[in-house]
Design a protein around this motif. Structure first.
Motif, PDB file in Angstrom:
ATOM      1  N   ALA A 301       0.842  -1.204   0.000  1.00 14.17           N
ATOM      2  CA  ALA A 301       0.000   0.000   0.000  1.00 14.17           C
ATOM      3  C   ALA A 301       0.872   1.248   0.000  1.00 14.17           C
ATOM      4  O   ALA A 301       0.582   2.227  -0.711  1.00 14.17           O
ATOM      5  CB  ALA A 301      -0.931  -0.005   1.204  1.00 14.17           C
ATOM      6  N   LEU A 302       1.951   1.230   0.782  1.00 16.51           N
ATOM      7  CA  LEU A 302       2.854   2.379   0.823  1.00 16.51           C
ATOM      8  C   LEU A 302       3.527   2.587  -0.528  1.00 16.51           C
ATOM      9  O   LEU A 302       3.632   3.721  -1.007  1.00 16.51           O
ATOM     10  CB  LEU A 302       3.905   2.175   1.913  1.00 16.51           C
ATOM     11  CG  LEU A 302       4.987   3.258   2.008  1.00 16.51           C
ATOM     12  CD1 LEU A 302       4.364   4.634   2.243  1.00 16.51           C
ATOM     13  CD2 LEU A 302       5.981   2.919   3.119  1.00 16.51           C
ATOM     14  N   ALA A 303       3.974   1.509  -1.161  1.00 20.80           N
ATOM     15  CA  ALA A 303       4.616   1.639  -2.470  1.00 20.80           C
ATOM     16  C   ALA A 303       3.670   2.273  -3.479  1.00 20.80           C
ATOM     17  O   ALA A 303       4.065   3.144  -4.273  1.00 20.80           O
ATOM     18  CB  ALA A 303       5.079   0.271  -2.956  1.00 20.80           C
ATOM     19  N   TRP A 304       2.405   1.854  -3.432  1.00 24.05           N
ATOM     20  CA  TRP A 304       1.424   2.439  -4.347  1.00 24.05           C
ATOM     21  C   TRP A 304       1.155   3.895  -4.009  1.00 24.05           C
ATOM     22  O   TRP A 304       1.046   4.742  -4.911  1.00 24.05           O
ATOM     23  CB  TRP A 304       0.123   1.638  -4.301  1.00 24.05           C
ATOM     24  CG  TRP A 304      -0.922   2.197  -5.207  1.00 24.05           C
ATOM     25  CD1 TRP A 304      -1.009   2.050  -6.563  1.00 24.05           C
ATOM     26  CD2 TRP A 304      -2.009   3.055  -4.825  1.00 24.05           C
ATOM     27  NE1 TRP A 304      -2.095   2.746  -7.051  1.00 24.05           N
ATOM     28  CE2 TRP A 304      -2.725   3.373  -6.013  1.00 24.05           C
ATOM     29  CE3 TRP A 304      -2.457   3.568  -3.611  1.00 24.05           C
ATOM     30  CZ2 TRP A 304      -3.856   4.179  -5.998  1.00 24.05           C
ATOM     31  CZ3 TRP A 304      -3.581   4.379  -3.593  1.00 24.05           C
ATOM     32  CH2 TRP A 304      -4.273   4.678  -4.781  1.00 24.05           C
ATOM     33  N   GLU A 305       1.062   4.217  -2.729  1.00 22.24           N
ATOM     34  CA  GLU A 305       0.846   5.596  -2.309  1.00 22.24           C
ATOM     35  C   GLU A 305       1.969   6.505  -2.808  1.00 22.24           C
ATOM     36  O   GLU A 305       1.725   7.609  -3.296  1.00 22.24           O
ATOM     37  CB  GLU A 305       0.745   5.685  -0.791  1.00 22.24           C
ATOM     38  CG  GLU A 305      -0.522   5.095  -0.195  1.00 22.24           C
ATOM     39  CD  GLU A 305      -1.710   6.038  -0.266  1.00 22.24           C
ATOM     40  OE1 GLU A 305      -1.546   7.148  -0.802  1.00 22.24           O
ATOM     41  OE2 GLU A 305      -2.788   5.661   0.212  1.00 22.24           O
ATOM     42  N   LEU A 306       3.196   6.036  -2.678  1.00 21.02           N
ATOM     43  CA  LEU A 306       4.335   6.849  -3.101  1.00 21.02           C
ATOM     44  C   LEU A 306       4.326   7.037  -4.611  1.00 21.02           C
ATOM     45  O   LEU A 306       4.681   8.107  -5.122  1.00 21.02           O
ATOM     46  CB  LEU A 306       5.640   6.196  -2.644  1.00 21.02           C
ATOM     47  CG  LEU A 306       5.851   6.149  -1.123  1.00 21.02           C
ATOM     48  CD1 LEU A 306       7.101   5.345  -0.784  1.00 21.02           C
ATOM     49  CD2 LEU A 306       5.932   7.550  -0.533  1.00 21.02           C
ATOM     50  N   GLN A 307       3.918   6.006  -5.334  1.00 22.29           N
ATOM     51  CA  GLN A 307       3.831   6.113  -6.788  1.00 22.29           C
ATOM     52  C   GLN A 307       2.702   7.056  -7.198  1.00 22.29           C
ATOM     53  O   GLN A 307       2.838   7.841  -8.140  1.00 22.29           O
ATOM     54  CB  GLN A 307       3.603   4.731  -7.399  1.00 22.29           C
ATOM     55  CG  GLN A 307       3.569   4.728  -8.921  1.00 22.29           C
ATOM     56  CD  GLN A 307       3.362   3.336  -9.477  1.00 22.29           C
ATOM     57  OE1 GLN A 307       2.870   2.431  -8.803  1.00 22.29           O
ATOM     58  NE2 GLN A 307       3.731   3.149 -10.736  1.00 22.29           N
TER      59      GLN A 307
END
Length: 335
Positions: A301-307
């Motif tokens: 979820a964090l990786a997607w948020e950062l993207q």
């Protein structure tokens, strides 16, 4: 298997398409095409579910349908158009169908009483649970021996456009203040129960393959809220100070629980809504539902948020400026 997903251009629908494609199935998604793109490898048929004409461009028969509709009229049009062309119907419902979410409903299973059914034309969010009750009934009547009802809880993971599960790892990764402090709810007994969207999607596909039928609470384990927040903090490697505040303080300062603007996601009033976060998932586990560790959901979820961009407008949580101001107010209060 030839699978039809009614939807397929957002979150759960797209995750289900990906899961089916990974397992070698042929996937068709019927949607208006306004919510996003289908998964690579899936076929999109553009159609509006407002009436049966929306299904006119679908070709052939299907082994199974996965339906994520909210509105009874959309389920009704789909059944009218497709019942004779489909072997089994998998409907994604919600734990919001249950009439009682109070402490007396802790560990309730699928036999718990449901809300009165709602079957009107002008759907609104407050009809969500009652509308799903009607949808479940329509599916069960049309496919009495070949339907699956998945009463899903809070879905998390990448592409969570409700912004609930991504809020915490993102906030810990990007604190609102230079000193790194983060505001958290202090509700020691509160629980949270969520399932990674990819785990639910995979289980739906496997269930379609195996012909699994019945009604299931499709959710992850219930865990302490503070443990879930700690997991999000851990994946962000946050080590600065927490600012815990009780629910009464949050309410007095206009911070809402659960979701929406100016909220703290995942936190629900406790114990008032204890039944909402503690449903019994034994039946689904016996039917093959498995879930990944919560930190893995937060990592992705964090990786997607950062993207997606940390500064984008959000549907849930506190803005950095708002949180920073609330922390300042809390720290300025007498000890």
């Amino acid at each position: 298997m030839r699978l039809l997903i009614l939807g397929g251009t957002a979150f759960l629908g797209r995750a289900t398409a990906r899961a089916a494609l990974e397992r070698g199935h042929q996937v068709t998604c019927l949607a208006r095409g306004t919510s996003g793109q289908v998964a690579d490898g899936a076929d999109l048929v553009v159609g509006d579910r407002a009436d049966t004409r929306g299904y006119a461009d679908l070709v052939g028969d299907f082994d199974a349908v996965v339906d994520v509709a909210r509105q009874p009229r959309h389920v009704r049009t789909a059944l009218d158009a497709l019942t004779m062309r489909v072997d089994r119907w998998l409907f994604v419902s919600t734990i919001n169908v249950y009439a009682d979410v109070s402490p007396s409903a802790v560990d309730a299973d699928e036999s718990a009483p449901l809300l009165p059914a709602w079957d009107g034309e002008e759907w609104a969010p407050e009809q969500y649970g009652a509308g799903k009750v009607t949808c479940e009934s329509l599916v069960a009547q049309a496919f009495p021996s070949s339907h699956l009802i998945a009463r899903a809880g809070l879905l998390g993971g990448p592409e969570d456009v409700s912004d609930r599960t991504g809020y915490w790892p993102l906030r810990f990764a990007h604190p609102s203040r230079a000193d790194g402090r983060v505001l958290v709810p202090h509700s020691p007994d509160a629980q949270v129960q969520l399932i990674d969207v990819r785990d639910l999607a995979r289980w739906l596909v496997v269930s379609a393959e195996s012909g699994t039928t019945g009604v299931f609470n499709a959710n992850g384990p219930s865990v302490p809220l503070h443990a879930a927040i700690a997991a999000a903090r851990g994946v962000a490697a946050h080590t600065d100070e927490l600012v815990p505040v009780p629910p009464e303080w949050l309410a007095a300062h206009g911070v809402s629980p659960w979701m929406g603007e100016r909220s703290l996601p995942l936190w629900v009033p406790w114990p008032d809504l204890a039944g909402m976060m503690t449903v019994d998932t034994t039946a689904a586990q016996r039917a093959g539902l498995t879930v990944r560790p919560l930190p893995e959901t937060f990592i992705d979820a964090l990786a997607w948020e950062l993207q997606a961009g940390p500064g984008r407008a959000r549907k849930a949580g506190l803005s950095p400026a708002d949180e920073a101001d609330l922390i300042t107010q809390r720290l300025s209060e007498p000890a």
